[in-house]
Design an enzyme around this catalytic site. Structure first.
Site, PDB file in Angstrom:
ATOM      1  N   CYS A  88       0.627  -1.481   0.075  1.00  0.00           N
ATOM      2  CA  CYS A  88      -0.193  -0.528  -0.050  1.00  0.00           C
ATOM      3  C   CYS A  88       0.707   1.244  -0.047  1.00  0.00           C
ATOM      4  O   CYS A  88       0.277   2.510   0.189  1.00  0.00           O
ATOM      5  CB  CYS A  88      -1.169   0.044   1.376  1.00  0.00           C
ATOM      6  SG  CYS A  88      -0.757  -0.089   2.675  1.00  0.00           S
TER       7      CYS A  88
ATOM      8  N   ASP B 256       2.765   2.679   2.536  1.00  0.00           N
ATOM      9  CA  ASP B 256       2.118   2.709   3.388  1.00  0.00           C
ATOM     10  C   ASP B 256       3.254   2.636   4.588  1.00  0.00           C
ATOM     11  O   ASP B 256       3.938   2.121   4.811  1.00  0.00           O
ATOM     12  CB  ASP B 256       0.939   3.180   4.542  1.00  0.00           C
ATOM     13  CG  ASP B 256      -0.364   3.260   3.641  1.00  0.00           C
ATOM     14  OD1 ASP B 256       0.528   4.222   2.891  1.00  0.00           O
ATOM     15  OD2 ASP B 256      -1.323   2.984   4.430  1.00  0.00           O
TER      16      ASP B 256
ATOM     17  N   CYS C 280      -2.644   5.563   5.569  1.00  0.00           N
ATOM     18  CA  CYS C 280      -4.423   5.883   5.580  1.00  0.00           C
ATOM     19  C   CYS C 280      -4.399   5.887   6.904  1.00  0.00           C
ATOM     20  O   CYS C 280      -3.388   6.063   8.138  1.00  0.00           O
ATOM     21  CB  CYS C 280      -4.151   4.315   4.947  1.00  0.00           C
ATOM     22  SG  CYS C 280      -4.570   2.923   6.296  1.00  0.00           S
TER      23      CYS C 280
ATOM     24  N   CYS D   8      -3.190  -3.267   8.638  1.00  0.00           N
ATOM     25  CA  CYS D   8      -2.981  -1.745   8.634  1.00  0.00           C
ATOM     26  C   CYS D   8      -2.686  -1.761  10.296  1.00  0.00           C
ATOM     27  O   CYS D   8      -1.154  -1.077  10.824  1.00  0.00           O
ATOM     28  CB  CYS D   8      -3.671  -0.984   8.777  1.00  0.00           C
ATOM     29  SG  CYS D   8      -4.596  -0.498   6.677  1.00  0.00           S
TER      30      CYS D   8
HETATM   31 FE1  FES Z   1      -1.554   0.996   3.996  1.00  0.00          FE
HETATM   32 FE2  FES Z   1      -3.336   1.177   6.125  1.00  0.00          FE
HETATM   33  S1  FES Z   1      -3.284   0.467   3.348  1.00  0.00           S
HETATM   34  S2  FES Z   1      -1.307   0.596   6.046  1.00  0.00           S
END
Ligand code: FES
Length: 146
Positions: A34, A36, A59, A103
């Site tokens: 993702c 992140d 996110c 997450c």
């Molecule tokens: Fe990547 Fe939440 S979508 S940590």
């Protein structure tokens, strides 16, 4: 997708945002799937986590879980800190939607990375702490969460 009030609160008003300049341990973990990234700073003295701060580029659930994870770890001993799993963080937030469970894994891994860094800097071994990964998408047991 439904978020609990606690998740919304910690997303809108995250606790412990920022850096600790003279941190005892710093952990940075990302998720290549993702994109992140979460960075957690811990101040540890006499085996107690005195302070925790975070910077998260991610996110809403990643922000909320970082906020809750740093809240939970403050005042804990190192052994108690190891009990702050992604499940414990999710429970404290009254749950996360299934596709957002990964997450919370970022938060657990970032805490572990900061503890690992602390242990390395001090030449100690924290029993029960496994070497954290830089990219949690390497954990094959997370596949079901996507
Ligand atoms: Fe990547 Fe939440 S979508 S940590």
């Amino acid at each position: 997708m439904m978020y609990s009030e606690k998740v919304m609160d910690h997303f809108m008003n995250p606790r412990n945002v920022g850096e600790i300049e003279d941190a005892s341990g710093v952990g940075t973990v990302g998720n290549a799937k993702c994109g992140d990234i979460m960075k957690i700073f811990l101040k540890i003295e006499d085996g107690i986590v005195l302070d925790a701060k975070f910077k998260t580029f991610g996110c809403g659930a990643a922000v909320a879980t970082s906020s809750m994870a740093t809240e939970l770890i403050k005042g804990k001993t190192i052994q108690q800190a190891l009990e702050i799993t992604n499940k414990a963080v999710m429970e404290a937030l009254d749950g996360l939607p299934p596709i957002k469970v990964h997450c919370s894994c970022l938060a657990e891994e970032a805490l572990h990375a900061a503890l690992w860094d602390y242990a390395e800097k001090n030449g100690i071994v924290i029993e029960g702490l496994e070497k954290p990964v830089n990219d949690i998408s390497e954990h094959e047991n997370l596949d079901e969460d996507y």
